[in-house]
Design an enzyme around this catalytic site. Sequence first.
Site, PDB file in Angstrom:
ATOM      1  N   GLY A 200       0.571  -1.240  -0.077  1.00 57.53           N
ATOM      2  CA  GLY A 200       0.070   0.098   0.078  1.00 57.53           C
ATOM      3  C   GLY A 200       0.791   1.265  -0.048  1.00 57.53           C
ATOM      4  O   GLY A 200       0.241   2.338   0.343  1.00 57.53           O
ATOM      5  N   GLN A 201       2.149   1.209  -0.218  1.00 57.31           N
ATOM      6  CA  GLN A 201       2.973   2.275  -0.229  1.00 57.31           C
ATOM      7  C   GLN A 201       3.596   2.538  -1.719  1.00 57.31           C
ATOM      8  O   GLN A 201       4.481   3.552  -1.666  1.00 57.31           O
ATOM      9  CB  GLN A 201       3.962   2.114   0.683  1.00 57.31           C
ATOM     10  CG  GLN A 201       3.777   1.966   2.309  1.00 57.31           C
ATOM     11  CD  GLN A 201       4.963   1.585   3.074  1.00 57.31           C
ATOM     12  OE1 GLN A 201       6.060   2.250   2.802  1.00 57.31           O
ATOM     13  NE2 GLN A 201       4.798   0.807   4.052  1.00 57.31           N
ATOM     14  N   LYS A 205       5.217  -1.345  -7.145  1.00 53.90           N
ATOM     15  CA  LYS A 205       5.180  -0.501  -8.323  1.00 53.90           C
ATOM     16  C   LYS A 205       6.522  -0.069  -8.754  1.00 53.90           C
ATOM     17  O   LYS A 205       7.212  -0.051  -9.628  1.00 53.90           O
ATOM     18  CB  LYS A 205       4.239   0.680  -7.997  1.00 53.90           C
ATOM     19  CG  LYS A 205       4.095   1.513  -9.175  1.00 53.90           C
ATOM     20  CD  LYS A 205       2.941   2.753  -8.821  1.00 53.90           C
ATOM     21  CE  LYS A 205       2.735   3.592 -10.137  1.00 53.90           C
ATOM     22  NZ  LYS A 205       3.425   4.757 -10.492  1.00 53.90           N
ATOM     23  N   TYR A 235      -0.764  -4.140 -13.308  1.00 55.34           N
ATOM     24  CA  TYR A 235       0.149  -3.858 -14.273  1.00 55.34           C
ATOM     25  C   TYR A 235      -0.270  -3.279 -15.591  1.00 55.34           C
ATOM     26  O   TYR A 235       0.769  -2.455 -16.123  1.00 55.34           O
ATOM     27  CB  TYR A 235       0.405  -5.266 -14.851  1.00 55.34           C
ATOM     28  CG  TYR A 235       1.281  -6.075 -13.705  1.00 55.34           C
ATOM     29  CD1 TYR A 235       0.579  -7.211 -12.949  1.00 55.34           C
ATOM     30  CD2 TYR A 235       2.358  -5.829 -13.383  1.00 55.34           C
ATOM     31  CE1 TYR A 235       1.373  -7.733 -11.805  1.00 55.34           C
ATOM     32  CE2 TYR A 235       3.280  -6.510 -12.542  1.00 55.34           C
ATOM     33  CZ  TYR A 235       2.736  -7.505 -11.772  1.00 55.34           C
ATOM     34  OH  TYR A 235       3.355  -8.289 -10.788  1.00 55.34           O
TER      35      TYR A 235
END
Lengths: 256, 242
Positions: A200-201, A205, A235
Amino acid sequence: MQTTSSSPALCAIVPVDCVLNHLPYPYPYPYPYPYPYPSTFSFGLSTGSRRLKLSRLQAGFWESIRSGLIKNNSTQVIEPTSSSQEDEEPLPEEFVLVEKTLPDGTIEQIIFSSGAEVDVYDLQALCDKVGWPRRPLSKLAAALRNSYMVATLHSIKKSAGEELTEPSNEKKLIGMARATSDHAFNATIWDVLVDPSYQGQGLGKALIEKLIRALLQRDIGNISLFADSKVVEFYRNLGFEADPEGIKGMFWYPRF
Amino acid sequence: MQTSSPALCAIVPVDSFSNHLPYPSTFSFGLPTGNRKLKLSRLQAGFWESIRSGLIKNNSTQVIEQTSSSQEDEEPLPEEFVLVEKTLPDGTIEQIIFSSGAEVDVYDLQALCDKVGWPRRPLSKLAAALRNSYMVATLHSIKKSAGEELTEPNNEKKLIGMARATSDHAFNATIWDVLVDPSYQGQGLGKALIEKLIRALLQRDIGNISLFADSKVVEFYRNLGFEADPEGIKGMFWYPRF
C-alpha cells in the site's frame, strides 16, 4: 486487501492507483527534484514512458520486437523530455528508494537492489508471509540462481543515534521480483511479492518499474509476464498490455 | 500462413497430422492420449498453488504414462533421434532428426528465419539468445542418395525447424521462436517439435510450461495441450510496439 491468488507475476500487492495517498510520513527523496510534501514520486518511468508509447513506430508487434530496432537508445531519447535527469544515467545496482523517520526516532530505509544475493531462507519466510504454498528450498535456490535478474527490496532500520551500517541494525527482505531471459530479446517476470506490512506504499510499483528499467538498460526489448486476473489492472497502470494484437498467454495442461 | 509469433511462426496449424503423411510411417511423438487422462486426474487445486508447491513432479507424469501403450514414455528422451525416415521417389532417403542438444549454426538459423519471413535480427543477439536459452530443440533434414551412407559428409544436412525455451531451471519455462521451413510444413513436424520439447522440459522437472501464441495459432497450441488464460491469468507485455 491481500489477494490470496498465487500469481507468478504478482501476489499480495494491493493495486496502487495513486501512490501519493499512501505516504504516511514526509520523507526526503534521493532523486534530484524538488518535492517536499506532498511528494511526487518518480520511479524513473514517469510520463516520459507514456509519451514513448505514443511515439513508437506503428509496426506490427512481433516484427518490431524481432527486428531489434527498438533499443535502449530510443528509450533514452524520449527520457530527456521528462523532468527526471536520473533517467539518462544507468540505474545503480543498489540504492535507497525511501527513507523515513518513524515516530520513535528510528530511521528506516528501503533499499532497492538488482544485484543482491537473496538468502533463500529469507525468501521462503517472505513467501510464507504472503501465503504462498511452500516450494522446495533447493528449487527456490536454483530458480534464483538461474534468473537473469532478481530485484529486491530490503528494509534497514537503525535506532536513533546509530549508524545504518552497523550489523546490529535490522536488515529485512520485504520484497522481490525476478525475471528470466534469453539475454537478448525476451524477459518474463515471475514471483512478484511484497511483505504485507509494507504494502500500500507503492513499493511493488517501484520494484517493477526499477526492474523494467534495468532490463531496458540491458537492451531487452520484450518484457512479459502472466498476471492473475485481480492484478491485471495493477500492471496495466505500469504500462503492461494484455493480449496485444490478440496474442494469448498459454500454459501446458495447467493444474485445475 | 505465416505470422510472426514468438511461439509459433510459419507453421500451418495441423489438425490431424496423419492426413499429411505422404508415406506410411508409424509416428510416436511420446505424448499420446495418456496426457489427456493426466489432465483429468490432476488435483483440483488452484493453478498457481499447485505449480508453486512443486508437488506435480515428473513422477506423476510417468505414473500416468504407464496407462498409455507407449513404452518409450518411461525412458528418458534421447538427446537426438530420428523422427521420420522416408524414401523419396528418386531413391533418396531423407531422415528428419530431432535434437535437444545440438549446436545451432546462427547463420543457418538466420537463413531459416528469412525463409519464414521474419524480420532480420542482429546475429550477435541471435547467438546470445541461443546460448542463453535453457533448451533449444531443432529439426534437421539429412538426405542421402541411394547407395550412400547417411553419415557421409557430402550428404545434405539442413536445419528445417527450431523451438527454444527460456527457464529458471526450477519452476517455469517459456517457449519462444517456433519455426518450421515452409517446404516442410503440413507434415506434423511443428507438432512433434513442440511435443518433444515439452517432454524434455517435463523430464527436467519443469512443471510450468508457457508461451505466447499469435491469435492465428492459438488453436494449434490448444491441440497440443495448451490452455489460454487459465483461471483468468493474462499474458501481458510492457508497452508492446503497435
